[in-house]
Design a protein around this motif. Structure first.
Motif, PDB file in Angstrom:
ATOM      1  N   ARG A  29       0.824  -1.212   0.000  1.00 39.29           N
ATOM      2  CA  ARG A  29       0.000   0.000   0.000  1.00 39.29           C
ATOM      3  C   ARG A  29       0.858   1.263   0.000  1.00 39.29           C
ATOM      4  N   GLY A  30       2.169   1.095  -0.122  1.00 42.98           N
ATOM      5  CA  GLY A  30       3.072   2.239  -0.163  1.00 42.98           C
ATOM      6  C   GLY A  30       3.442   2.790   1.198  1.00 42.98           C
ATOM      7  N   ILE A  31       3.243   1.985   2.250  1.00 43.11           N
ATOM      8  CA  ILE A  31       3.546   2.408   3.617  1.00 43.11           C
ATOM      9  C   ILE A  31       4.769   1.650   4.104  1.00 43.11           C
ATOM     10  N   GLU A  32       5.791   2.374   4.535  1.00 45.02           N
ATOM     11  CA  GLU A  32       7.066   1.764   4.932  1.00 45.02           C
ATOM     12  C   GLU A  32       7.344   2.039   6.413  1.00 45.02           C
ATOM     13  N   PRO A  33       7.149   1.035   7.289  1.00 51.85           N
ATOM     14  CA  PRO A  33       7.488   1.239   8.708  1.00 51.85           C
ATOM     15  C   PRO A  33       8.995   1.407   8.892  1.00 51.85           C
ATOM     16  N   GLY A  34       9.378   2.252   9.842  1.00 52.14           N
ATOM     17  CA  GLY A  34      10.801   2.468  10.099  1.00 52.14           C
ATOM     18  C   GLY A  34      11.061   2.776  11.559  1.00 52.14           C
ATOM     19  N   LEU A  35      12.081   2.153  12.133  1.00 52.66           N
ATOM     20  CA  LEU A  35      12.473   2.377  13.522  1.00 52.66           C
ATOM     21  C   LEU A  35      13.703   3.274  13.581  1.00 52.66           C
ATOM     22  N   GLY A  36      13.711   4.195  14.537  1.00 50.44           N
ATOM     23  CA  GLY A  36      14.904   4.968  14.849  1.00 50.44           C
ATOM     24  C   GLY A  36      15.318   4.718  16.285  1.00 50.44           C
ATOM     25  N   THR A  37      16.610   4.709  16.553  1.00 49.94           N
ATOM     26  CA  THR A  37      17.100   4.610  17.930  1.00 49.94           C
ATOM     27  C   THR A  37      18.113   5.716  18.176  1.00 49.94           C
ATOM     28  N   LEU A  38      18.050   6.265  19.377  1.00 43.75           N
ATOM     29  CA  LEU A  38      19.018   7.260  19.814  1.00 43.75           C
ATOM     30  C   LEU A  38      19.715   6.715  21.051  1.00 43.75           C
ATOM     31  N   LEU A  39      21.010   6.508  20.941  1.00 46.91           N
ATOM     32  CA  LEU A  39      21.807   5.956  22.034  1.00 46.91           C
ATOM     33  C   LEU A  39      22.910   6.951  22.376  1.00 46.91           C
ATOM     34  N   VAL A  40      22.996   7.292  23.655  1.00 44.11           N
ATOM     35  CA  VAL A  40      24.012   8.240  24.121  1.00 44.11           C
ATOM     36  C   VAL A  40      24.923   7.520  25.104  1.00 44.11           C
ATOM     37  N   GLY A  41      26.224   7.509  24.805  1.00 43.05           N
ATOM     38  CA  GLY A  41      27.161   6.891  25.725  1.00 43.05           C
ATOM     39  C   GLY A  41      27.653   5.539  25.264  1.00 43.05           C
ATOM     40  N   ASP A  42      28.417   4.878  26.138  1.00 39.18           N
ATOM     41  CA  ASP A  42      29.105   3.650  25.754  1.00 39.18           C
ATOM     42  C   ASP A  42      28.757   2.470  26.655  1.00 39.18           C
ATOM     43  N   ASP A  43      27.571   2.504  27.268  1.00 45.02           N
ATOM     44  CA  ASP A  43      27.172   1.395  28.130  1.00 45.02           C
ATOM     45  C   ASP A  43      27.024   0.114  27.307  1.00 45.02           C
ATOM     46  N   PRO A  44      27.756  -0.951  27.638  1.00 44.30           N
ATOM     47  CA  PRO A  44      27.709  -2.186  26.827  1.00 44.30           C
ATOM     48  C   PRO A  44      26.316  -2.798  26.769  1.00 44.30           C
ATOM     49  N   GLY A  45      25.592  -2.796  27.897  1.00 45.63           N
ATOM     50  CA  GLY A  45      24.249  -3.355  27.902  1.00 45.63           C
ATOM     51  C   GLY A  45      23.309  -2.614  26.978  1.00 45.63           C
ATOM     52  N   SER A  46      23.402  -1.296  26.985  1.00 41.70           N
ATOM     53  CA  SER A  46      22.552  -0.490  26.110  1.00 41.70           C
ATOM     54  C   SER A  46      22.881  -0.737  24.645  1.00 41.70           C
ATOM     55  N   HIS A  47      24.182  -0.830  24.332  1.00 46.77           N
ATOM     56  CA  HIS A  47      24.578  -1.096  22.943  1.00 46.77           C
ATOM     57  C   HIS A  47      24.057  -2.448  22.482  1.00 46.77           C
ATOM     58  N   SER A  48      24.147  -3.456  23.349  1.00 45.48           N
ATOM     59  CA  SER A  48      23.665  -4.786  23.007  1.00 45.48           C
ATOM     60  C   SER A  48      22.157  -4.776  22.787  1.00 45.48           C
ATOM     61  N   TYR A  49      21.435  -4.082  23.661  1.00 45.75           N
ATOM     62  CA  TYR A  49      19.987  -4.038  23.571  1.00 45.75           C
ATOM     63  C   TYR A  49      19.537  -3.330  22.294  1.00 45.75           C
ATOM     64  N   VAL A  50      20.179  -2.211  21.976  1.00 46.33           N
ATOM     65  CA  VAL A  50      19.818  -1.479  20.763  1.00 46.33           C
ATOM     66  C   VAL A  50      20.120  -2.313  19.520  1.00 46.33           C
ATOM     67  N   SER A  51      21.257  -2.985  19.510  1.00 45.69           N
ATOM     68  CA  SER A  51      21.592  -3.841  18.372  1.00 45.69           C
ATOM     69  C   SER A  51      20.534  -4.929  18.181  1.00 45.69           C
ATOM     70  N   GLY A  52      20.031  -5.474  19.302  1.00 42.81           N
ATOM     71  CA  GLY A  52      18.986  -6.484  19.219  1.00 42.81           C
ATOM     72  C   GLY A  52      17.709  -5.946  18.594  1.00 42.81           C
ATOM     73  N   LYS A  53      17.378  -4.703  18.896  1.00 42.18           N
ATOM     74  CA  LYS A  53      16.183  -4.087  18.326  1.00 42.18           C
ATOM     75  C   LYS A  53      16.305  -3.933  16.817  1.00 42.18           C
ATOM     76  N   HIS A  54      17.497  -3.592  16.365  1.00 44.54           N
ATOM     77  CA  HIS A  54      17.703  -3.455  14.925  1.00 44.54           C
ATOM     78  C   HIS A  54      17.661  -4.817  14.237  1.00 44.54           C
ATOM     79  N   ARG A  55      18.157  -5.850  14.899  1.00 45.64           N
ATOM     80  CA  ARG A  55      18.053  -7.202  14.329  1.00 45.64           C
ATOM     81  C   ARG A  55      16.595  -7.641  14.232  1.00 45.64           C
ATOM     82  N   ASP A  56      15.811  -7.332  15.264  1.00 42.28           N
ATOM     83  CA  ASP A  56      14.389  -7.671  15.226  1.00 42.28           C
ATOM     84  C   ASP A  56      13.709  -7.011  14.031  1.00 42.28           C
ATOM     85  N   CYS A  57      14.019  -5.741  13.802  1.00 43.81           N
ATOM     86  CA  CYS A  57      13.422  -5.030  12.674  1.00 43.81           C
ATOM     87  C   CYS A  57      13.809  -5.669  11.344  1.00 43.81           C
ATOM     88  N   ALA A  58      15.073  -6.034  11.215  1.00 44.62           N
ATOM     89  CA  ALA A  58      15.525  -6.669   9.978  1.00 44.62           C
ATOM     90  C   ALA A  58      14.770  -7.967   9.728  1.00 44.62           C
TER      91      ALA A  58
END
Length: 290
Positions: A29-58
């Protein structure tokens, strides 16, 4: 008696397959869902969690963009990134990964999110809609963890109508919104919201047909607290040192609770995957509404 496992991993996989089919239909129907993430800092847990969200989207065919800022980013830098995500045409929903670095006002930043793009469902406008009973697929995003808990109960046909629910933990991401969600028409539970200052907490838990532990204290909930046949969902998580000296993650619920409960959602592996699946669902539903 051994409890039936409420398998969040398997259920999240099923939900993502359903979302993938919905994404195909939206794209036609011409509708494209898209996720954005904003991550500030170098916390390993946060980086891992955000990466998982992008894998889920893929996995479900949702494109995603990621904005990473250094630990010394200023509040102005964060505001600029939020403004970019609000204006991005290819982002239908986004999240600010928490915690933010010390010195940046988290609530002030969350309030800058366009409520229509609030993939976590935690903007004051969307929480207000939840209070009014109008949040959900057709109106606005629901908080991901509470929505995941309700979805998990529904998928395993755990009775909620008239059930007594004890929620341990009053945080804004789980406890408070879950209490509102569980009392909605169609779910129809009676909720007791418990916290560190609650009197006779154990007695309140013993009455409950459904127990949700979101306190963040390792093995806090003991088997003798649980009514035989209850459903117990473990949400809190704590890093502890194992007998081998290595760090490991454990939940709020003692493992022996499984010998008393009829249903159990362990942690890790239970509600966590459901939270991520609900995030993707919010992004897809937001695209459909738009």
């Amino acid at each position: 008696m051994s409890a039936i496992r409420l398998d969040g991993l398997a259920t999240a996989k099923t939900i993502k397959a359903e979302l993938a089919a919905k994404v195909v239909e939206l794209k036609q129907r011409g509708i494209e869902p898209g996720l954005g993430t904003l991550l500030v800092g170098d916390d390993p847990g946060s980086h891992s969690y955000v990466s998982g969200k992008h894998r889920d989207c893929a996995e479900v065919g949702v494109h995603s963009i990621r904005i990473d800022l250094p630990n010394n980013a200023s509040a102005a830098d964060v505001r600029a990134a939020i403004r970019d995500l609000n204006e991005a045409k290819d982002v239908t929903g986004y999240i600010i990964q928490l915690p933010l670095p010390f010195g940046i006002d988290t609530n002030a930043m969350l309030e800058l999110i366009d409520p229509a793009k609030d993939a976590d469902g935690l903007h004051p406008v969307n929480l207000g809609r939840l209070v009014l009973g109008v949040g959900g697929e057709l109106n606005s995003p629901l908080p991901c963890t509470p929505a995941g808990i309700v979805e998990l109960l529904n998928r395993y046909e755990v009775p909620t109508r008239g059930a007594e629910v004890a929620v341990i933990g009053r945080g804004v991401t789980v406890g408070r919104p879950l209490g509102l969600l569980m009392t909605r028409k169609g779910i129809d539970s009676t909720v007791t919201l418990l916290h560190s200052a609650s009197r006779d907490l154990e007695h309140a838990v013993k009455r409950a047909d459904i127990v949700v532990a979101a306190l963040g204290v390792a093995h806090f909930v003991q088997p003798e607290w649980i009514k035989p046949g209850a459903a117990v969902l473990d949400v809190g998580i704590t890093r502890v040192e194992g007998q081998d000296g290595k760090a490991k993650l454990v939940g709020d619920v003692h493992p022996d609770v499984a010998s008393v409960a009829a249903y159990i959602s362990p942690n890790p592996g239970g509600v966590g995957p459901m939270t991520r699946a609900m995030l993707v669902k919010n992004v897809v539903d937001t695209a459909a509404r738009a």
